[in-house]
Design an enzyme around this catalytic site. Sequence first.
Site, PDB file in Angstrom:
ATOM      1  CG  ASP A  21      -2.014   1.012   1.150  1.00 61.10           C
ATOM      2  OD1 ASP A  21      -2.341   1.458   0.036  1.00 61.10           O
ATOM      3  OD2 ASP A  21      -2.570   1.377   2.213  1.00 61.10           O
ATOM      4  CG  ASN A  69      -7.374  -1.990  -6.123  1.00 62.25           C
ATOM      5  OD1 ASN A  69      -6.413  -2.735  -5.947  1.00 62.25           O
ATOM      6  ND2 ASN A  69      -7.710  -1.066  -5.232  1.00 62.25           N
TER       7      ASN A  69
END
Length: 254
Positions: A21, A69
């Site tokens: 991340d 996503n």
Amino acid sequence: MLFREQIVPERLPRHIAVIMDGNGRWATSRGLERQAGHIEGAKTVRRITEAAVEAGIRYLTLYAFSIENWNRPQTEVQALMGLLVKSLREETALLMEQGIRLRVIGDTESLAPDVRRELEDTLRQTEANTRMDMVLALSYGARWEITQAARRMAEAVHAGQLAAGQITEETFGQYLCTAGIPDPDLLIRTSGEIRISNFLLWQIAYSELYFTPVLWPDFTKEMFFEAIVNYQQRQRRFGKTASQVAGEGEEAAR
């Protein structure tokens, strides 16, 4: 002393999972397009893959692209998919050289045809490698995975291939994407976020969790080794008391 030198080979985590991340924030903080962060993040994937091999890790699972996503801006999704194809083409030689087998978990049917072709080609080329398994979570979500497993088991029961009374935790695990892969011993998340983000919810029931504020593009080999050392300093109890675990260790040492 470097963290790499502090690792105890006999106490290595067999399986490390990573939530990679911070690519977007890394780029934004430098006044760059988010795609630049993903490009740097891909370099970190190579770096950490090499570190895992050097340390002797047997399984490395990377959360590359979640089902959620797909909700990002289309330009970013397309850039990510293009980067994935490019990385697969360029890194296959490294995987072969290092003896790494590529595996994938997730809803790969939702990937574009060119991505699936590159993925299938790399899977085929590396399937005989045995030094380390690198598992890419692509278009993956743990709730999706658990739902799919429950659906497949229900179909097996309906077809008479499985009795409801035969369903155990072990049986359920055989219907997950990770069937045949041991659960992660250690889960690492970069960027300072302290959450799991729908990743391997079933499999990390007893995993040790390690959170670092470092953004993924800045995550180094030594930081990866530091996470392993931190893991080795913990006592894994699996629901038992500390004295029980200590007693078991003494018994094993005799």
